[in-house]
Design a protein around this motif. Structure first.
Motif, PDB file in Angstrom:
ATOM      1  N   ASP A  51       0.826  -1.209   0.000  1.00 63.19           N
ATOM      2  CA  ASP A  51       0.000   0.000   0.000  1.00 63.19           C
ATOM      3  C   ASP A  51       0.863   1.263   0.000  1.00 63.19           C
ATOM      4  N   ASP A  75      -8.363 -14.612   1.810  1.00 65.23           N
ATOM      5  CA  ASP A  75      -9.509 -13.784   1.423  1.00 65.23           C
ATOM      6  C   ASP A  75     -10.653 -13.962   2.415  1.00 65.23           C
ATOM      7  N   HIS A  88      -7.725  -3.971   0.423  1.00 64.03           N
ATOM      8  CA  HIS A  88      -8.344  -4.839  -0.586  1.00 64.03           C
ATOM      9  C   HIS A  88      -8.334  -6.257  -0.051  1.00 64.03           C
ATOM     10  N   ASP A  89      -9.067  -7.130  -0.728  1.00 61.47           N
ATOM     11  CA  ASP A  89      -8.958  -8.542  -0.353  1.00 61.47           C
ATOM     12  C   ASP A  89      -7.533  -9.023  -0.642  1.00 61.47           C
ATOM     13  N   SER A  91      -6.216 -11.544  -2.262  1.00 57.37           N
ATOM     14  CA  SER A  91      -5.871 -11.946  -3.639  1.00 57.37           C
ATOM     15  C   SER A  91      -5.515 -10.758  -4.522  1.00 57.37           C
ATOM     16  N   THR A  92      -6.123  -9.622  -4.268  1.00 56.48           N
ATOM     17  CA  THR A  92      -5.814  -8.429  -5.062  1.00 56.48           C
ATOM     18  C   THR A  92      -4.345  -8.059  -4.928  1.00 56.48           C
ATOM     19  N   TYR A  93      -3.797  -8.193  -3.741  1.00 56.77           N
ATOM     20  CA  TYR A  93      -2.388  -7.857  -3.523  1.00 56.77           C
ATOM     21  C   TYR A  93      -1.452  -8.788  -4.288  1.00 56.77           C
ATOM     22  N   LYS A  95      -1.583  -9.746  -7.164  1.00 53.91           N
ATOM     23  CA  LYS A  95      -1.399  -9.261  -8.536  1.00 53.91           C
ATOM     24  C   LYS A  95      -0.346  -8.157  -8.609  1.00 53.91           C
ATOM     25  N   SER A  96       0.162  -7.718  -7.467  1.00 53.57           N
ATOM     26  CA  SER A  96       1.223  -6.711  -7.430  1.00 53.57           C
ATOM     27  C   SER A  96       2.609  -7.332  -7.562  1.00 53.57           C
ATOM     28  N   ASP A 117      -2.313 -13.019 -13.326  1.00 50.85           N
ATOM     29  CA  ASP A 117      -2.117 -12.410 -14.639  1.00 50.85           C
ATOM     30  C   ASP A 117      -0.763 -12.873 -15.177  1.00 50.85           C
TER      31      ASP A 117
END
Length: 165
Positions: A51, A75, A88-89, A91-93, A95-96, A117
């Motif tokens: 973050d 999650d 965020h949940d 799983s979103t992290y 993707k970073s 991704d």
């Protein structure tokens, strides 16, 4: 923050785990390495590093250890309100981060490409311990497109390292 400001990518590969229970049955490699990667990823997420540094490039060895494949439980913990520091949940992290391909099972690589991704996955070899034929491993996928395979074999790493091909 300094690595982000300097646009220096970070690669995380565990050095091992001193737990004596991991000395038997090659558990240091099969269980200990992905466990250490899990500790690193969860620390970066829960401690707010992602973050605070949204442009920090961090890659994990071994397809990210256990976390991408077990993110549903994290999650669930987020949804029940047990990790209010997250924006965020979990799983979103994921993707970073960037990931490399030393996974030993093609179906695991194919799953990772759907979870985070495919543009975040780079060829890995973990020489001399990892994939014997890393390019052939990636090319053996029947689910990844030829374009995605080509990106994994070079373009994604160039993007991560900030070099042009």
């Amino acid at each position: 923050k300094r690595a982000e400001a300097m646009q220096v990518p970070v690669f995380v590969h565990p050095a091992g785990n001193p737990d004596p229970r991991l000395r038997r049955h090659s558990l240091l490699i099969s269980l200990g390495q992905p466990l250490e990667e899990a500790y690193a990823q969860t620390s970066l997420i829960y401690d707010g590093v992602l973050d605070e540094c949204p442009n920090l490039k961090i890659a994990f060895a071994h397809g990210g250890g256990f976390i991408p494949y077990y993110a549903g439980r994290f999650d669930w913990i987020y949804r029940r309100g047990s990790t209010p520091q997250l924006k965020h949940d979990f799983s979103t992290y994921l993707k970073s981060f960037y990931y490399e391909t030393v996974l030993f099972n093609i179906d695991v690589l194919e799953f990772l490409a759907t979870k985070v991704d495919a543009s975040r996955i780079m060829l890995g070899s973990d020489f001399p311990f990892g994939e014997t034929h890393p390019v052939e491993f990636v090319m053996s996928s029947s689910k990844l497109s030829d374009e995605v395979k080509a990106d994994i074999l070079g373009a994604n790493a160039a993007k991560f390292l900030g070099v042009s091909l």
